[in-house]
Write a protein that holds these residues in place. Structure first.
Motif, PDB file in Angstrom:
ATOM      1  N   GLN A 120       0.812  -1.215   0.000  1.00 27.14           N
ATOM      2  CA  GLN A 120       0.000   0.000   0.000  1.00 27.14           C
ATOM      3  C   GLN A 120       0.846   1.265   0.000  1.00 27.14           C
ATOM      4  OE1 GLN A 120      -3.043  -0.998  -0.951  1.00 27.14           O
ATOM      5  NE2 GLN A 120      -3.992   0.287   0.567  1.00 27.14           N
ATOM      6  N   VAL A 121       1.991   1.220   0.663  1.00 26.18           N
ATOM      7  CA  VAL A 121       2.808   2.420   0.839  1.00 26.18           C
ATOM      8  C   VAL A 121       3.970   2.458  -0.140  1.00 26.18           C
ATOM      9  CG1 VAL A 121       4.214   3.733   2.478  1.00 26.18           C
ATOM     10  CG2 VAL A 121       2.187   2.540   3.264  1.00 26.18           C
ATOM     11  N   ILE A 122       4.578   1.316  -0.396  1.00 29.00           N
ATOM     12  CA  ILE A 122       5.786   1.307  -1.206  1.00 29.00           C
ATOM     13  C   ILE A 122       5.427   1.536  -2.670  1.00 29.00           C
ATOM     14  CG2 ILE A 122       5.834  -1.199  -1.653  1.00 29.00           C
ATOM     15  CD1 ILE A 122       8.866  -1.079  -1.078  1.00 29.00           C
ATOM     16  N   PRO A 123       6.105   2.467  -3.355  1.00 25.63           N
ATOM     17  CA  PRO A 123       5.831   2.664  -4.787  1.00 25.63           C
ATOM     18  C   PRO A 123       6.105   1.372  -5.564  1.00 25.63           C
ATOM     19  CG  PRO A 123       7.181   4.447  -3.881  1.00 25.63           C
ATOM     20  CD  PRO A 123       7.119   3.376  -2.831  1.00 25.63           C
ATOM     21  N   PRO A 124       5.327   1.093  -6.629  1.00 25.72           N
ATOM     22  CA  PRO A 124       4.300   1.903  -7.302  1.00 25.72           C
ATOM     23  C   PRO A 124       2.886   1.611  -6.816  1.00 25.72           C
ATOM     24  CG  PRO A 124       4.831   0.023  -8.653  1.00 25.72           C
ATOM     25  CD  PRO A 124       5.644  -0.130  -7.394  1.00 25.72           C
ATOM     26  N   SER A 125       2.589   1.948  -5.589  1.00 23.70           N
ATOM     27  CA  SER A 125       1.279   1.700  -4.993  1.00 23.70           C
ATOM     28  C   SER A 125       0.158   2.359  -5.792  1.00 23.70           C
ATOM     29  CB  SER A 125       1.279   2.236  -3.561  1.00 23.70           C
ATOM     30  OG  SER A 125      -0.019   2.370  -3.065  1.00 23.70           O
ATOM     31  N   LEU A 126      -0.930   1.609  -6.005  1.00 23.82           N
ATOM     32  CA  LEU A 126      -2.095   2.168  -6.685  1.00 23.82           C
ATOM     33  C   LEU A 126      -2.738   3.272  -5.851  1.00 23.82           C
ATOM     34  CD1 LEU A 126      -3.858  -1.047  -8.079  1.00 23.82           C
ATOM     35  CD2 LEU A 126      -2.258   0.466  -9.247  1.00 23.82           C
ATOM     36  N   VAL A 127      -2.646   3.145  -4.523  1.00 24.74           N
ATOM     37  CA  VAL A 127      -3.223   4.161  -3.641  1.00 24.74           C
ATOM     38  C   VAL A 127      -2.559   5.508  -3.866  1.00 24.74           C
ATOM     39  CG1 VAL A 127      -3.800   4.741  -1.260  1.00 24.74           C
ATOM     40  CG2 VAL A 127      -3.625   2.370  -1.927  1.00 24.74           C
ATOM     41  N   VAL A 162      -8.575  13.742  11.751  1.00 26.69           N
ATOM     42  CA  VAL A 162      -8.619  13.092  10.436  1.00 26.69           C
ATOM     43  C   VAL A 162      -8.086  11.665  10.513  1.00 26.69           C
ATOM     44  CG1 VAL A 162      -7.560  13.106   8.138  1.00 26.69           C
ATOM     45  CG2 VAL A 162      -8.569  15.188   9.053  1.00 26.69           C
ATOM     46  N   ASN A 163      -7.003  11.462  11.230  1.00 22.41           N
ATOM     47  CA  ASN A 163      -6.415  10.124  11.294  1.00 22.41           C
ATOM     48  C   ASN A 163      -7.306   9.156  12.073  1.00 22.41           C
ATOM     49  OD1 ASN A 163      -3.519   9.792  10.081  1.00 22.41           O
ATOM     50  ND2 ASN A 163      -3.587  11.861  10.907  1.00 22.41           N
ATOM     51  N   ILE A 164      -7.917   9.635  13.151  1.00 22.09           N
ATOM     52  CA  ILE A 164      -8.854   8.770  13.882  1.00 22.09           C
ATOM     53  C   ILE A 164     -10.066   8.454  13.000  1.00 22.09           C
ATOM     54  CG2 ILE A 164     -10.424   8.656  15.857  1.00 22.09           C
ATOM     55  CD1 ILE A 164      -8.399  10.310  17.431  1.00 22.09           C
ATOM     56  N   PHE A 165     -10.557   9.461  12.287  1.00 22.22           N
ATOM     57  CA  PHE A 165     -11.716   9.287  11.401  1.00 22.22           C
ATOM     58  C   PHE A 165     -11.404   8.276  10.303  1.00 22.22           C
ATOM     59  CE2 PHE A 165     -14.154  10.975   7.659  1.00 22.22           C
ATOM     60  CZ  PHE A 165     -15.401  10.544   8.094  1.00 22.22           C
ATOM     61  N   ILE A 166     -10.245   8.427   9.646  1.00 27.23           N
ATOM     62  CA  ILE A 166      -9.847   7.506   8.564  1.00 27.23           C
ATOM     63  C   ILE A 166      -9.645   6.103   9.115  1.00 27.23           C
ATOM     64  CG2 ILE A 166      -8.007   6.945   6.925  1.00 27.23           C
ATOM     65  CD1 ILE A 166      -9.675   9.195   5.923  1.00 27.23           C
ATOM     66  N   PHE A 167      -9.049   5.993  10.308  1.00 28.62           N
ATOM     67  CA  PHE A 167      -8.791   4.683  10.905  1.00 28.62           C
ATOM     68  C   PHE A 167     -10.092   3.909  11.102  1.00 28.62           C
ATOM     69  CE2 PHE A 167      -8.349   2.008  14.728  1.00 28.62           C
ATOM     70  CZ  PHE A 167      -7.320   1.180  14.311  1.00 28.62           C
ATOM     71  N   PHE A 168     -11.105   4.579  11.645  1.00 30.74           N
ATOM     72  CA  PHE A 168     -12.366   3.877  11.881  1.00 30.74           C
ATOM     73  C   PHE A 168     -13.169   3.706  10.587  1.00 30.74           C
ATOM     74  CE2 PHE A 168     -11.488   5.200  16.267  1.00 30.74           C
ATOM     75  CZ  PHE A 168     -11.728   3.991  16.913  1.00 30.74           C
ATOM     76  N   VAL A 176       0.673  11.131   1.824  1.00 31.06           N
ATOM     77  CA  VAL A 176       1.438   9.955   2.270  1.00 31.06           C
ATOM     78  C   VAL A 176       0.976   9.521   3.656  1.00 31.06           C
ATOM     79  CG1 VAL A 176       3.744   9.119   2.883  1.00 31.06           C
ATOM     80  CG2 VAL A 176       3.441  10.518   0.837  1.00 31.06           C
ATOM     81  N   LEU A 177       0.691  10.498   4.526  1.00 29.31           N
ATOM     82  CA  LEU A 177       0.183  10.184   5.866  1.00 29.31           C
ATOM     83  C   LEU A 177      -1.135   9.422   5.773  1.00 29.31           C
ATOM     84  CD1 LEU A 177       0.218  10.509   8.965  1.00 29.31           C
ATOM     85  CD2 LEU A 177      -0.915  12.719   8.645  1.00 29.31           C
ATOM     86  N   LEU A 178      -2.053   9.875   4.923  1.00 21.16           N
ATOM     87  CA  LEU A 178      -3.324   9.180   4.747  1.00 21.16           C
ATOM     88  C   LEU A 178      -3.105   7.784   4.181  1.00 21.16           C
ATOM     89  CD1 LEU A 178      -5.699  11.953   3.313  1.00 21.16           C
ATOM     90  CD2 LEU A 178      -5.480  11.156   5.665  1.00 21.16           C
ATOM     91  N   CYS A 179      -2.144   7.645   3.279  1.00 22.92           N
ATOM     92  CA  CYS A 179      -1.846   6.329   2.697  1.00 22.92           C
ATOM     93  C   CYS A 179      -1.360   5.362   3.770  1.00 22.92           C
ATOM     94  CB  CYS A 179      -0.805   6.483   1.592  1.00 22.92           C
ATOM     95  SG  CYS A 179      -0.399   4.954   0.735  1.00 22.92           S
ATOM     96  N   VAL A 180      -0.475   5.838   4.640  1.00 22.90           N
ATOM     97  CA  VAL A 180       0.036   5.001   5.735  1.00 22.90           C
ATOM     98  C   VAL A 180      -1.110   4.583   6.650  1.00 22.90           C
ATOM     99  CG1 VAL A 180       1.510   5.002   7.779  1.00 22.90           C
ATOM    100  CG2 VAL A 180       2.351   5.992   5.652  1.00 22.90           C
ATOM    101  N   ASN A 181      -2.024   5.513   6.908  1.00 27.02           N
ATOM    102  CA  ASN A 181      -3.165   5.209   7.767  1.00 27.02           C
ATOM    103  C   ASN A 181      -4.108   4.225   7.091  1.00 27.02           C
ATOM    104  OD1 ASN A 181      -5.453   5.272   9.453  1.00 27.02           O
ATOM    105  ND2 ASN A 181      -5.135   7.413   9.981  1.00 27.02           N
ATOM    106  N   MET A 182      -4.380   4.430   5.799  1.00 23.80           N
ATOM    107  CA  MET A 182      -5.356   3.587   5.100  1.00 23.80           C
ATOM    108  C   MET A 182      -4.899   2.143   4.937  1.00 23.80           C
ATOM    109  SD  MET A 182      -7.282   5.815   2.172  1.00 23.80           S
ATOM    110  CE  MET A 182      -5.838   6.648   1.551  1.00 23.80           C
ATOM    111  N   GLN A 183      -3.583   1.921   5.001  1.00 22.73           N
ATOM    112  CA  GLN A 183      -3.140   0.533   4.855  1.00 22.73           C
ATOM    113  C   GLN A 183      -3.603  -0.329   6.029  1.00 22.73           C
ATOM    114  OE1 GLN A 183       1.002  -0.338   5.106  1.00 22.73           O
ATOM    115  NE2 GLN A 183       1.364   1.111   6.752  1.00 22.73           N
TER     116      GLN A 183
END
Length: 470
Positions: free
Chosen positions: A159-166, A336-342, A376-383
């Motif tokens: 999810q995080v490492i390129p070439p991630s679709l996210v 935002v990070n708590i919201f995305i996490f849940f 990138v922060l959102l990507c790390v969270n979304m994984q």
């Protein structure tokens, strides 16, 4: 009579209701958007001419060359999943680290990172590593929760490492180049691999019985034959990684062009491994078609929703809601990070990117947050969405290929420490922004988002306004 002020929360609440009922996300977005669009016309909030922008927006999606990278990278991953590359890498690396406590787990983490850099899809990594390494770990006494957890977590590195679709779709939604998103993700990718390795090292020190080394009878010939086996499996991967990522970072190719080269490279590797068949190509193309169609449908639906949402001043409502949180930038990021996490418990990462991210961008920009770092922060969270018990897709993939002797309870409990490690990475990225921005600034020594040049030219209207280079 409904007022304009209540329309945005009504739209958002209506979408949540549709999703909870279980309607497909793409059609839920379009239905809610069209319903409130026609309602707004009746109430006089905007005219039918405003909805006339919708065909132009859909055409803009279909003609967006950047989105071509999605089918190219998906096709590349689908071919590599079946061409035997993962088997060669895992078997060679597993033998190389086999004598060390936790050696198989180290091999899974490292191979997961390599596969993530050449496939871009979580399913390919988890399924390939689970089918190969899980039976070996079970046979030689690995703790079931450690074994299942490390396989599922190592697949999510993709999810995080390129070439991630996210990162591709995040760059599109944030209005930032995919090259910048890839460069910013390098640091968190390295940190994640180190966190995972550190966890296994701690387990091997304090609870070595949970990650025993392989017995001598399970180890093949050592020395140069083993080294040559690992090199032979690794070199094609390194070449393909450079072909895809190196050309992007050097400015020789766009992400779409690099994805096309990667797909061709995957076909060549499959041919070299004598696995290239019409069946393989057909299955890979079917997988690519399904995923690409899903992404486009969600994107079209989200475009319908966002057009109407902006028409009823939904962007201002979200911006006012989020930019006035206590704590300024810090309060906004925590919320935002708590919201995305849940939210990730219930929605796929594509759905989060297309529905939620466009609503967050104006508030983030108003708070002067670097959008590449924010993405990138959102990507790390979304994984973490792939590891959440009980809805994580990585856990579903692993359950599908695991032997019946592996209990679902062990898979779910095994995932929890790795979710914790991923949340630690989220905290590191928040409190150490240089983990992202260092790789962006390395080339020029300055942040490209802060360069402002005054151009005194009377022929240019509003010549007092600074020109910002993206």
């Amino acid at each position: 009579m409904l007022s304009l002020e209540v329309m945005p929360p009504l739209m958002f609440g209506g979408l949540v209701v549709f999703l909870l009922i279980g309607f497909p996300v793409a059609f839920s977005l379009a239905a809610v958007g069209l319903f409130f669009g026609f309602l707004s016309i009746e109430l006089g909030f905007f005219t039918m001419a405003y909805l006339g922008n919708l065909p132009l927006r859909v055409f803009g999606i279909m003609s967006n060359e950047l989105l071509l990278a999605i089918p190219f990278f998906t096709l590349m991953g689908a071919i590599l999943e079946r061409c035997g590359l993962a088997e060669d890498l895992l078997e060679g690396t597993g033998q190389l680290f086999g004598k060390v406590p936790g050696g198989l787990a180290y091999a899974v983490i490292l191979v997961g990172a390599v596969l993530g850099a050449i496939t871009g899809t979580v399913a390919a990594s988890v399924i390939a590593m689970g089918m190969i390494s899980l039976p070996i770990m079970i046979r030689y006494g690995y703790d079931m929760r450690i074994a299942t957890g490390v396989i599922a977590a190592s697949g999510t590195i993709t999810q995080v490492i390129p070439p991630s679709l996210v990162l591709i779709v995040l760059g599109d939604q944030l209005g930032k180049s995919v090259g910048d998103m890839y460069a910013g993700a390098i640091g968190p990718s390295i940190l994640q691999v180190l966190l995972f390795i550190g966890f296994i090292a701690a387990v091997s020190i304090f609870q070595p019985h949970r990650v025993p080394p392989l017995p001598d009878e399970a180890l093949g010939p050592r020395g140069w034959p083993l080294i040559w086996r690992v090199v032979k499996g690794m070199v094609p991967c390194v070449v393909l990684i450079f072909l895809v990522l190196g050309t992007i970072f050097l400015g020789l190719a766009t992400p779409t062009e690099a994805g096309a080269m990667g797909a061709v490279g995957a076909v060549v590797l499959a041919a070299i491994n004598r696995r290239l068949t019409w069946t393989l190509i057909n299955q890979a193309m079917q997988n690519t078609m399904r995923l690409t169609a899903m992404v486009i449908f969600i994107l079209v639906g989200s475009t319908v929703f966002s057009l109407v949402f902006q028409g009823v001043d939904g962007g201002l409502w979200i911006e006012h809601l989020l930019s006035h949180l206590p704590g300024g930038q810090a309060g906004f990021l925590i919320f935002v990070n708590i919201f995305i996490f849940f939210l990730a418990f219930f929605l796929d990462f594509f759905e989060i990117v297309f529905i939620v991210v466009p609503l967050l961008v104006p508030a983030a920009a108003k708070l002067d947050i670097d959008l590449v770092w924010f993405g990138v922060l959102l990507c790390v969270n979304m994984q973490t969405s792939f590891m959440h018990p009980p809805f994580g897709f990585a856990l579903f993939y692993l359950r599908g290929i695991a032997p019946k002797t592996v209990r679902s309870r062990d898979i779910y409990w095994g995932a929890i420490p790795w979710v914790g490690l991923q949340l630690i990475l989220v905290a590191i990225v928040i409190f150490w922004p240089q983990s992202v921005t260092y790789w962006l600034d390395k080339g020029t020594g300055v942040d490209p988002n802060t360069v402002k040049i005054e151009i005194p030219n009377s022929d240019i209207p509003d010549n007092d306004a600074p020109i910002t280079f993206p």
